[in-house]
Design a protein around this motif. Structure first.
Motif, PDB file in Angstrom:
ATOM      1  N   HIS A  90       7.776   5.453  -9.479  1.00 14.70           N
ATOM      2  CA  HIS A  90       7.937   6.535  -8.273  1.00 14.70           C
ATOM      3  C   HIS A  90       7.283   6.407  -6.993  1.00 14.70           C
ATOM      4  CE1 HIS A  90       9.865   8.901 -11.710  1.00 14.70           C
ATOM      5  NE2 HIS A  90       8.986   8.436 -12.256  1.00 14.70           N
ATOM      6  N   TRP A  91       7.151   5.206  -6.474  1.00 11.97           N
ATOM      7  CA  TRP A  91       6.542   4.696  -5.327  1.00 11.97           C
ATOM      8  C   TRP A  91       7.269   4.749  -4.105  1.00 11.97           C
ATOM      9  CZ3 TRP A  91       1.354   3.583  -5.262  1.00 11.97           C
ATOM     10  CH2 TRP A  91       0.626   3.209  -6.230  1.00 11.97           C
ATOM     11  N   GLY A  92       8.694   4.820  -4.459  1.00 15.76           N
ATOM     12  CA  GLY A  92       9.611   4.828  -3.205  1.00 15.76           C
ATOM     13  C   GLY A  92       9.320   6.006  -2.116  1.00 15.76           C
ATOM     14  N   ILE A  93       9.433   5.677  -0.751  1.00 14.71           N
ATOM     15  CA  ILE A  93       9.782   6.907   0.232  1.00 14.71           C
ATOM     16  C   ILE A  93      10.983   7.443   0.200  1.00 14.71           C
ATOM     17  CG2 ILE A  93       7.764   5.962   1.679  1.00 14.71           C
ATOM     18  CD1 ILE A  93       9.887   4.606   3.450  1.00 14.71           C
TER      19      ILE A  93
ATOM     20  N   ILE B 143       0.818  -1.218   0.120  1.00 15.46           N
ATOM     21  CA  ILE B 143       0.015   0.064  -0.138  1.00 15.46           C
ATOM     22  C   ILE B 143       0.963   1.301  -0.079  1.00 15.46           C
ATOM     23  CG2 ILE B 143      -0.260  -0.067   2.461  1.00 15.46           C
ATOM     24  CD1 ILE B 143      -3.272   1.051   2.457  1.00 15.46           C
ATOM     25  N   GLY B 144       0.516   2.372  -0.805  1.00 12.91           N
ATOM     26  CA  GLY B 144       1.387   3.601  -0.777  1.00 12.91           C
ATOM     27  C   GLY B 144       0.838   4.422  -1.819  1.00 12.91           C
ATOM     28  N   TRP B 145       1.735   5.586  -2.013  1.00 10.50           N
ATOM     29  CA  TRP B 145       1.246   6.724  -3.010  1.00 10.50           C
ATOM     30  C   TRP B 145       2.796   6.972  -3.631  1.00 10.50           C
ATOM     31  CZ3 TRP B 145      -3.769   8.064  -2.662  1.00 10.50           C
ATOM     32  CH2 TRP B 145      -4.287   9.250  -3.651  1.00 10.50           C
ATOM     33  N   PRO B 146       2.552   7.093  -4.887  1.00 12.10           N
ATOM     34  CA  PRO B 146       3.627   7.551  -5.791  1.00 12.10           C
ATOM     35  C   PRO B 146       3.914   9.052  -5.909  1.00 12.10           C
ATOM     36  CG  PRO B 146       1.908   7.082  -7.327  1.00 12.10           C
ATOM     37  CD  PRO B 146       1.224   6.881  -5.847  1.00 12.10           C
ATOM     38  N   THR B 147       5.008   9.505  -6.280  1.00 12.79           N
ATOM     39  CA  THR B 147       5.302  10.647  -5.963  1.00 12.79           C
ATOM     40  C   THR B 147       5.649  11.562  -7.430  1.00 12.79           C
ATOM     41  OG1 THR B 147       7.763  10.411  -5.884  1.00 12.79           O
ATOM     42  CG2 THR B 147       6.562  10.637  -3.777  1.00 12.79           C
ATOM     43  N   ASP B 148       5.594  10.839  -8.409  1.00 14.06           N
ATOM     44  CA  ASP B 148       5.632  11.270  -9.643  1.00 14.06           C
ATOM     45  C   ASP B 148       5.215  10.505 -10.944  1.00 14.06           C
ATOM     46  OD1 ASP B 148       6.705  13.027 -11.652  1.00 14.06           O
ATOM     47  OD2 ASP B 148       8.853  13.155 -10.761  1.00 14.06           O
ATOM     48  N   GLY B 149       5.088  11.122 -12.130  1.00  7.65           N
ATOM     49  CA  GLY B 149       4.544  10.344 -13.058  1.00  7.65           C
ATOM     50  C   GLY B 149       3.083  10.295 -13.517  1.00  7.65           C
ATOM     51  N   ALA B 150       2.324  11.190 -12.665  1.00 10.86           N
ATOM     52  CA  ALA B 150       1.014  11.130 -13.122  1.00 10.86           C
ATOM     53  C   ALA B 150       0.499  12.502 -12.087  1.00 10.86           C
ATOM     54  CB  ALA B 150       0.188   9.938 -12.594  1.00 10.86           C
ATOM     55  N   VAL B 151      -0.969  12.945 -12.669  1.00 11.50           N
ATOM     56  CA  VAL B 151      -1.476  13.900 -11.990  1.00 11.50           C
ATOM     57  C   VAL B 151      -1.971  13.381 -10.658  1.00 11.50           C
ATOM     58  CG1 VAL B 151      -3.619  15.416 -11.940  1.00 11.50           C
ATOM     59  CG2 VAL B 151      -1.998  15.164 -14.179  1.00 11.50           C
ATOM     60  N   GLY B 152      -1.738  14.044  -9.617  1.00 14.79           N
ATOM     61  CA  GLY B 152      -2.028  13.323  -8.216  1.00 14.79           C
ATOM     62  C   GLY B 152      -0.921  12.579  -7.693  1.00 14.79           C
ATOM     63  N   ALA B 153       0.182  12.350  -8.407  1.00 14.71           N
ATOM     64  CA  ALA B 153       1.162  11.629  -7.985  1.00 14.71           C
ATOM     65  C   ALA B 153       2.239  12.721  -7.430  1.00 14.71           C
ATOM     66  CB  ALA B 153       1.591  10.685  -8.787  1.00 14.71           C
ATOM     67  N   ASN B 154       2.619  12.985  -6.215  1.00 14.38           N
ATOM     68  CA  ASN B 154       3.456  14.044  -5.791  1.00 14.38           C
ATOM     69  C   ASN B 154       3.797  13.930  -4.605  1.00 14.38           C
ATOM     70  OD1 ASN B 154       1.651  15.834  -4.063  1.00 14.38           O
ATOM     71  ND2 ASN B 154       0.336  15.992  -6.241  1.00 14.38           N
TER      72      ASN B 154
ATOM     73  N   THR C 188       3.548  15.914  -1.949  1.00 14.03           N
ATOM     74  CA  THR C 188       2.720  16.288  -0.730  1.00 14.03           C
ATOM     75  C   THR C 188       1.694  15.036  -0.506  1.00 14.03           C
ATOM     76  OG1 THR C 188       2.918  18.578  -1.227  1.00 14.03           O
ATOM     77  CG2 THR C 188       1.096  18.041  -0.121  1.00 14.03           C
ATOM     78  N   ALA C 189       1.010  14.674  -1.626  1.00 14.41           N
ATOM     79  CA  ALA C 189      -0.039  13.679  -1.484  1.00 14.41           C
ATOM     80  C   ALA C 189       0.577  12.312  -1.021  1.00 14.41           C
ATOM     81  CB  ALA C 189      -0.569  13.405  -2.847  1.00 14.41           C
ATOM     82  N   ALA C 190       1.713  12.069  -1.187  1.00 16.26           N
ATOM     83  CA  ALA C 190       2.472  10.746  -0.695  1.00 16.26           C
ATOM     84  C   ALA C 190       2.779  11.004   0.709  1.00 16.26           C
ATOM     85  CB  ALA C 190       3.611  10.409  -1.506  1.00 16.26           C
ATOM     86  N   ARG C 191       3.126  11.946   1.019  1.00 10.50           N
ATOM     87  CA  ARG C 191       3.514  12.085   2.560  1.00 10.50           C
ATOM     88  C   ARG C 191       2.221  12.238   3.485  1.00 10.50           C
ATOM     89  NH1 ARG C 191       2.603  15.807   6.156  1.00 10.50           N
ATOM     90  NH2 ARG C 191       2.024  17.467   4.651  1.00 10.50           N
ATOM     91  N   VAL C 192       1.125  13.031   2.883  1.00 10.83           N
ATOM     92  CA  VAL C 192      -0.213  12.743   3.561  1.00 10.83           C
ATOM     93  C   VAL C 192      -0.815  11.412   3.657  1.00 10.83           C
ATOM     94  CG1 VAL C 192      -2.527  13.655   3.378  1.00 10.83           C
ATOM     95  CG2 VAL C 192      -0.686  15.266   2.993  1.00 10.83           C
ATOM     96  N   PHE C 193      -0.920  10.782   2.517  1.00 10.50           N
ATOM     97  CA  PHE C 193      -1.470   9.411   2.514  1.00 10.50           C
ATOM     98  C   PHE C 193      -0.386   8.564   3.211  1.00 10.50           C
ATOM     99  CE2 PHE C 193      -1.615   5.054   1.050  1.00 10.50           C
ATOM    100  CZ  PHE C 193      -2.941   4.864   0.914  1.00 10.50           C
TER     101      PHE C 193
ATOM    102  N   LYS D 216      12.359  11.224   0.457  1.00 13.98           N
ATOM    103  CA  LYS D 216      12.096  12.332  -0.441  1.00 13.98           C
ATOM    104  C   LYS D 216      11.069  13.262   0.306  1.00 13.98           C
ATOM    105  CE  LYS D 216      10.738   8.952  -4.301  1.00 13.98           C
ATOM    106  NZ  LYS D 216       9.622   8.512  -5.014  1.00 13.98           N
ATOM    107  N   TYR D 217      10.422  12.923   1.472  1.00 16.86           N
ATOM    108  CA  TYR D 217       9.813  13.928   2.234  1.00 16.86           C
ATOM    109  C   TYR D 217       9.855  13.301   3.714  1.00 16.86           C
ATOM    110  CZ  TYR D 217       6.674   9.908   1.325  1.00 16.86           C
ATOM    111  OH  TYR D 217       5.943   8.810   0.797  1.00 16.86           O
ATOM    112  N   ARG D 218       9.255  14.135   4.454  1.00 10.43           N
ATOM    113  CA  ARG D 218       9.261  13.998   5.896  1.00 10.43           C
ATOM    114  C   ARG D 218       8.377  12.938   6.462  1.00 10.43           C
ATOM    115  NH1 ARG D 218      11.598  15.918  10.232  1.00 10.43           N
ATOM    116  NH2 ARG D 218      10.634  16.014  12.358  1.00 10.43           N
ATOM    117  N   LEU D 219       8.768  11.611   6.886  1.00  7.15           N
ATOM    118  CA  LEU D 219       7.688  10.736   7.566  1.00  7.15           C
ATOM    119  C   LEU D 219       8.005  10.215   8.527  1.00  7.15           C
ATOM    120  CD1 LEU D 219       5.105   9.173   6.369  1.00  7.15           C
ATOM    121  CD2 LEU D 219       6.920   7.507   5.313  1.00  7.15           C
TER     122      LEU D 219
END
Length: 476
Positions: A321-324, A257-268, A270-275, A332-335
């Motif tokens: 681009h699924w990696g943390i 389960i996760g959230w990608p950070t690039d490569g599509a609209v909505g994949a960024n 901020t969204a990955a960190r929030v999810f 990539k971001y604070r988690l």
């Protein structure tokens, strides 16, 4: 979904109800720039990661994990289910790595999402026979009480309009009943992969806030139960499906389960960190779900640990681009994973190639660049240049530079790989723009060897620049 070599789990204790859960991270190795296994293991230890799943049985990864105390799950790829020898598999991939000071292998994943609809049943009939044979081999090797078998399933194995009506797909009912009975009799959990991002990506009518964990203006009402996020709804749909075949109390592990950070609209970012942070906080709260209050999943594995630039983009460019962490082990971001550290710790002692890049020559006409771009992007990763990507706003020349550099780094900065019929040139100035990062590759060579190679290459480049400058002066 999760192809690659490994999946890791960060363990933490949940005090309420004495529930024990773990947050996991898939570590895939479908990358053009692979970190050394020892570097990755050090990264896991620095982040207090205590469990790891390999998507195959990579011997280099297993050797690096020996003596670390990190619990391991190895896997048998789908395409091997019909042909592998269970006795030989146990001997080569379990027995020789286990024992005192060895790898702590706890699970074998038999296939990965073998019942996926898009496979058209190609692997369906091989799963249970493979498990039966493998279980017999584990018994013969005196490992059956320690090593458990699992089958990671995609969430498309079950269906329903509301969670309480969840059932397995009709064509899977018989085999799922056999599978779950086998898992239950051997003390194994049911492993499922859940991706709210894909629900949002594939359905324009999917409420965006329902994919996250901060409440939703579009909750799902199911009798007395109200669902405010897609994860709980999906999880309870599986709980209902298991109950309908007689296993309503089956232990469940979220394999991916996760959230990608690039490569599509909505994949960024901020969204990955929030999810991911929302998911972790949800698990730490120990609330569970409406059908399993106070009982969160046994383990939950985030997807994934590192970006994988060599993955297939058939599902979408976001696949890489699924990696943390980025491919080089940098967060990539604070988690906050709930382990006492407020943020992720980066990989250390990463051996990079020299700090130089290949870019479009500023004085050359680029009208004949198309074939060179096609070559570069067919072999290297250019997915961030597409719509929704972090480099999608670059100008034409920067687009060319990004493609050239991706290929140049893939070729380990071979001087000829930046030629492109004279359209490329090497620079020592980082051409990165804003959030668009022009990468520098990594190497598994020793530090001293890398430095020697770098000095030699720089010498040649400098000689070339001097010759070019003298030629310019002579022309002028």
């Amino acid at each position: 979904m999760g192809s690659g070599v490994a999946l890791f789990t960060l363990s933490f204790l949940l005090a309420a109800h004495h529930a024990h859960s773990a947050i996991g991270v898939n570590w895939g190795t479908l990358s053009f720039h692979k970190l050394r296994p020892s570097t990755v293991v050090d990264l896991l230890k620095a982040n207090k990661i205590t469990k790891v799943k390999l998507f195959d049985s990579n011997p280099d990864a297993l050797r690096a994990l020996m003596g670390t105390g990190i619990q391991v799950m190895i896997s048998i790829p789908n395409e091997l289910l019909s042909t592998f020898s269970s006795d030989l598999f146990v001997q080569q991939n379990l027995s020789r790595f286990m024992g005192k000071g060895g790898a702590d292998i706890r699970y074998v994943a038999v296939g990965n999402e073998p019942f996926l609809t898009s496979y058209g049943g190609a692997y369906q009939n091989y799963v249970v026979p493979a498990m039966v044979n493998l279980q017999q081999s584990l018994v013969k090797a005196n490992l059956a009480s320690y090593v458990k078998l699992v089958v990671p399933c995609n969430a498309d194995a079950y269906e329903s309009n509301v969670p309480s009506q969840g059932t397995f797909r009709p064509e899977l009912t018989q085999i799922m009943t056999q599978l779950v009975s086998f898992l239950n009799s051997n003390g194994s959990p049911f492993v499922v992969n859940i991706y709210p991002f894909l629900s949002l990506y594939q359905n324009s009518d999917f409420p965006q806030d329902f994919a996250f964990f901060e409440g939703s203006s579009h909750p799902v009402l199911d009798g007395p139960n109200v669902y405010y996020n897609a994860f709980d709804g999906n999880f309870d749909t599986l709980v209902s499906a298991l109950a309908k075949i007689g296993y309503g109390q089956m232990s469940i592990v979220i394999g991916e389960i996760g959230w990608p950070t690039d490569g599509a609209v909505g994949a960024n970012l901020t969204a990955a960190r929030v999810f991911n942070q929302g998911l972790i906080n949800h698990l730490l709260s120990n609330k569970g779900t409406p059908l399993r209050p106070g009982s969160p999943p046994m383990d939950v594995y985030l997807f994934g640990l590192l970006d994988e630039g060599a993955k297939s983009t058939l599902p979408g460019n976001f696949e890489r681009h699924w990696g943390i962490f980025s491919f080089d082990g940098q967060a990539k971001y604070r988690l906050n994973l709930g382990l006492g550290n407020r943020g992720l710790k980066n990989a250390e002692n990463v051996q990079y190639l020299p700090s130089r890049w290949c870019v479009a020559h500023p004085e050359k006409d680029m009208t004949q660049v198309t074939d060179h771009l096609r070559l570069a992007c067919s072999q290297a990763d250019c997915t961030t240049l597409n719509d929704g990507g972090s480099c999608s706003q670059l100008g034409e020349k920067d687009n060319i530079s990004y493609a050239f550099n991706s290929y140049y780094q893939l070729q380990m900065q071979n001087e000829k790989s930046c030629d492109f019929d004279g359209l490329g040139m090497v620079t020592f100035l980082d051409p990165s723009v804003g959030d668009c990062r022009f990468l520098v590759g990594v190497t598994d060579k020793s530090s001293s060897a890398s430095e020697l190679m770098a000095r030699w290459d720089i010498y040649h480049i400098c000689i070339g620049l001097v010759v070019w400058a003298l030629t310019r002066c002579y022309i002028l």
